[in-house]
Design a protein around this motif. Structure first.
Motif, short mmCIF file in Angstrom:
data_model
loop_
_atom_site.label_atom_id
_atom_site.label_comp_id
_atom_site.label_asym_id
_atom_site.label_seq_id
_atom_site.Cartn_x
_atom_site.Cartn_y
_atom_site.Cartn_z
N LEU A 173 -43.18 -76.53 115.89
CA LEU A 173 -41.87 -76.56 116.13
C LEU A 173 -41.65 -77.74 116.75
O LEU A 173 -40.52 -79.11 116.17
CB LEU A 173 -41.21 -76.08 115.24
CG LEU A 173 -41.31 -74.30 113.86
CD1 LEU A 173 -40.20 -73.38 113.78
CD2 LEU A 173 -41.32 -75.89 112.22
N LEU A 174 -42.00 -77.59 117.69
CA LEU A 174 -41.12 -78.38 118.61
C LEU A 174 -41.50 -79.84 118.80
O LEU A 174 -41.32 -80.51 118.61
CB LEU A 174 -41.73 -77.45 119.82
CG LEU A 174 -41.57 -77.96 121.53
CD1 LEU A 174 -39.92 -78.13 120.75
CD2 LEU A 174 -42.19 -77.67 123.26
N ILE A 175 -43.69 -79.89 118.39
CA ILE A 175 -44.00 -80.73 118.66
C ILE A 175 -43.54 -82.44 117.15
O ILE A 175 -43.48 -83.29 116.83
CB ILE A 175 -45.20 -80.98 117.70
CG1 ILE A 175 -46.53 -79.92 118.87
CG2 ILE A 175 -46.21 -82.06 117.44
CD1 ILE A 175 -47.95 -79.79 118.66
N LEU A 176 -43.33 -81.35 115.87
CA LEU A 176 -42.37 -82.09 115.09
C LEU A 176 -40.77 -82.21 115.16
O LEU A 176 -40.77 -83.56 114.88
CB LEU A 176 -41.97 -80.84 113.99
CG LEU A 176 -42.75 -80.77 113.04
CD1 LEU A 176 -43.15 -80.02 111.24
CD2 LEU A 176 -43.96 -82.02 112.25
N LEU A 177 -40.22 -81.76 116.56
CA LEU A 177 -39.17 -81.82 117.03
C LEU A 177 -39.42 -83.27 117.81
O LEU A 177 -38.13 -84.50 117.78
CB LEU A 177 -38.68 -80.50 117.81
CG LEU A 177 -37.12 -81.19 118.06
CD1 LEU A 177 -35.92 -82.24 117.27
CD2 LEU A 177 -36.44 -80.24 119.13
N PHE A 178 -40.63 -83.19 118.80
CA PHE A 178 -40.00 -84.78 119.45
C PHE A 178 -40.91 -85.78 118.30
O PHE A 178 -40.68 -87.12 118.90
CB PHE A 178 -41.46 -84.14 119.99
CG PHE A 178 -40.64 -83.38 121.77
CD1 PHE A 178 -40.30 -84.23 122.55
CD2 PHE A 178 -41.15 -81.85 121.89
CE1 PHE A 178 -40.23 -83.49 124.00
CE2 PHE A 178 -40.90 -81.70 123.16
CZ PHE A 178 -40.40 -82.87 124.19
#
Length: 731
Positions: free
Chosen positions: A83-88
């Motif tokens: 999810l953090l990668i998607l956010l970035f």
């Protein structure tokens, strides 16, 4: 020094911010994120997601199972790092769009009519010609032709410079294919929308409620109604995706949201009542159709809405989509009878509910827990070459048994063949687990009725596997003339009794030897008694022997006591002797039950053959009893997936923009055209030339040079400048 240091403190922050923005908005950073997402997606596809930890331990071992759990590889798409990668990626792509969109929009509004006339000579595709019209007339004519061809055109009249370096004339600037740059904006915006939609419809909102709204994951067991409110999400939850099982005739209004370390309960704004579950099968046993006729009860108004839910035909109510996910057992009642498979085991009966409470079993020295796992009413198997999915094989004549190969193939799956499938429904089966005191469980699948595997001798199939990923291996127990396993149980009991074995040997000696040769009778008696003791497990072939009886014990005895050159002949004789003695054991067991002895015909020998193989295989059966189903009452249930997905429309819009953007970038070529028109020779003074003529210089630019762009340039030269290729002179 103080001033300098202070100055560094003042300017360091903006520099770091600019560097961070530059990194986040760079193409390299976005490609790196996309690469990680692709790798994670591959892992999520190859590795089964949301499986119990024991499944990973059985398949990969404790170390890798713990590593998968720590890295959240067993739930990739809801892992915090994913999810953090998607956010970035959203931030990176948004910055790219924000930085480049103003430049693109300015570029779309600008036709670059201020380009220097001298710069046109640097273009790779350019042409010159002399036109028989004035510059203003040529400029208007060329402009109108370009506009009619779909170009955006701007005319600029220039005066001669005071120093004489720049001549007077007209500049025609045109552009076509501006949608190419809009495709860049559309494609990058699509990535942002798809990622935002994925974040909205993913686990992020649910996790946020556990972080900031006082909710926590439930890790215990029990009834749904007893779960505390801190583990429940309200009906106002904007996004969720969970499963709910509703038995036929029952109701449900709470969905289960699986989390990495437990579950959350999602309250639904309605109650699902399953009126009727419908299932139809193909000839292969696969479900052809399963559908649910339901009534949705509104929890606020009491309104009742009937609906039919099928695969790919969901129902929708109050913003919640209801999908037919699968079907399961809804709590069927089963009656089981324990068939002894060990000498100390005793028969008993038990009744349970599929998926319900387990039953403690104390049978002999073993203390086990019986877990009721599954009831299958229809089991379609492949009986090509006498097998079911390659797992059934007809029994071989014990007088033709290859000892080594026979032991290795017992309880195992037969080799697959290329013969056509012969599909048959072999009736209901019960699936259960027996868990020992250490918590280790084996899974069993036993069929309720005997199956004719193709050799005319019906057998009961008793399946077992150690791990969930393994196929079932089957023990094949012959059915007697009453269609039960009682004959096999009686024969096994008789074989374990020393007195019965001795009587069987004496009967065999009386039939097989000549009374005039007593020395042969004694030798045969010793061999028959020794073979029967080895087969029954009453005697070990040697002290370090691993087997406890059956054909493996006979094979170990032969290897230890018979020279290799004589084993084949001695083995054939010993197998024939043992077969005849076991036939006497079978008849003695029948006589003890008040039944008539079996005649020595082909049918009796067929039963004996399978019984002998089953007795040998039974030494490898890992449970003291086999639970056979005697009766059941089926209750079916539907498994629904319920989802509230506000990001779905955002994802659809993103997909549409992505298609448009990719199409625009791949198939739309941005072209720019300039035509510089000067009177006469281009000097601007009257040098004797005809001033009604115009010198035209054309330059053409395209973002992606192709054969089509070359043809278009030639066409423009001919149309705008009336310039055609000169034909080669005749010799």
């Amino acid at each position: 020094m103080t001033v300098s240091t202070h100055g560094l403190r003042v300017h360091r922050g903006p520099q770091l911010l600019r560097a961070a923005v530059e990194l986040l908005s760079s193409m390299r950073f976005a490609i790196a994120l996309l690469t990680v997402i692709c790798i994670a997606s591959i892992i999520g596809t190859v590795l089964k997601q949301h499986e119990p930890i024991n499944n990973y331990i059985n398949q990969f071992g404790p170390f890798w199972a713990e590593l998968f759990r720590a890295a959240r590889l067993d739930s990739v798409y809801s892992a915090w790092w994913f999810l953090l990668i998607l956010l970035f990626l959203v931030i990176s792509t948004s910055l790219c769009v924000a930085r480049n969109t103003p430049r693109i929009l300015i570029d779309l509004r600008t036709l670059k009519e201020d380009i220097r006339a001298q710069s046109l000579k640097a273009f790779g595709q350019r042409a010159e010609n002399r036109l028989t019209e004035t510059p203003d007339m040529a400029a208007n004519r060329i402009g109108q032709l370009l506009v009619s061809g779909g170009w955006k055109v701007k005319l600029q009249q220039r005066n001669a410079s005071a120093d004489g370096k720049a001549a007077a004339g007209w500049m025609v600037a045109a552009r076509a294919g501006g949608a190419h740059k809009l495709g860049y904006i559309a494609a990058h915006s699509a990535i942002v929308l798809v990622c935002i939609g994925g974040l909205l419809d993913g686990d992020l909102v649910v996790r946020a409620q556990t972080w900031f709204n006082g909710k926590s994951v439930f890790t215990g067991g029990g009834m749904i109604a007893d779960v505390a409110p801190e583990h429940r999400l309200s009906t106002a939850n904007p996004t969720f995706r969970g499963n709910i099982l509703v038995p036929e005739g029952g109701r449900g209004n709470v969905a289960i949201l699986n989390q990495a370390d437990g579950v959350l309960l999602q309250e639904l704004p309605f109650t699902i009542e399953l009126k009727k579950f419908i299932v139809d099968y193909y000839s292969t046993g696969m479900p052809k159709l399963f559908a649910s006729e339901v009534v949705l009860h509104d929890r606020e108004t009491g309104e009742q809405v009937p609906a039919r839910i099928e695969v790919n035909h969901p129902a929708s109510y109050k913003g919640v989509e209801i999908y037919q996910s699968s079907f399961d057992d809804g709590g069927s009642t089963v009656k089981l009878k324990a068939v002894p498979m060990a000498a100390a085991a005793k028969p008993f009966e038990v009744e349970g509910i599929i998926g319900g409470p387990s039953t403690e079993i104390t049978n002999g020295k073993d203390k086990l827990t019986l877990e009721y796992a599954a009831l299958r009413v229809i089991n379609v198997e492949n009986f090509a070459d006498g097998g079911a999915n390659g797992a059934l094989s007809s029994g071989a004549d014990v007088r033709k048994v290859d000892l080594r190969h026979g032991i290795e193939s017992r309880l195992g799956a037969a080799n697959k063949t290329n013969k056509p499938k012969v599909l048959r429904n072999i009736g209901p089966s019960i699936g259960y687990k027996l868990r020992d005191a250490a918590g280790q469980a084996r899974e069993y699948q036993n069929y309720m009725v005997p199956v004719d595997a193709g050799d005319g001798q019906p057998v009961f199939l008793l399946g077992m596997r150690e791990k969930p990923e393994e196929p079932f291996r089957y023990l094949r127990v012959p059915a007697d003339e009453q269609g039960s396993m009682d004959g096999f149980v009686r024969m096994r009991t008789a074989l374990g009794d020393a007195a019965t074995r001795e009587r069987a040997v004496e009967r065999y000696i009386a039939k097989a030897t000549d009374p005039k040769r007593p020395e042969m009778a004694e030798q045969l008696r010793v061999s028959a008694a020794r073979a029967l003791a080895l087969f029954s497990g009453a005697e070990r072939a040697r002290a370090d022997a691993a087997s406890q009886g059956g054909w493996q014990a006979i094979a170990e005895f032969m290897e230890a006591n018979v020279p290799e050159a004589e084993r084949e002949r001695a083995g054939t004789v010993l197998v024939r002797i043992l077969n005849d003695v076991l036939f006497e054991v079978l008849n003695l067991s029948r006589e003890s039950a008040g039944l008539a002895a079996l005649p020595n015909d082909e049918k009796s020998q067929g039963y004996l053959t399978q019984a002998v193989l089953a007795l040998s295989d039974a030494h490898f059966y890992p449970a003291p009893v086999a639970m056979m189903m005697t009766d059941f009452t089926q209750v079916q249930a539907s498994v629904f997936q319920v989802a509230r997905a506000p990001g779905k429309n955002i994802v659809y819009l993103g997909c549409l923009l992505l298609i448009i953007g990719i199409f625009a970038m791949l198939y739309v070529r941005e072209r720019r055209l300039w035509v510089w028109l000067t009177p006469g020779g281009g000097s601007g003074d009257n040098d004797g030339r005809d001033t009604s003529e115009t010198v035209a210089t054309m330059a053409f630019s395209v973002n992606r040079k192709t054969l089509d762009s070359d043809r278009e340039f030639e066409h423009l030269k001919d149309k705008l400048l009336a310039l055609k290729k000169e034909e080669p002179a005749s010799p």
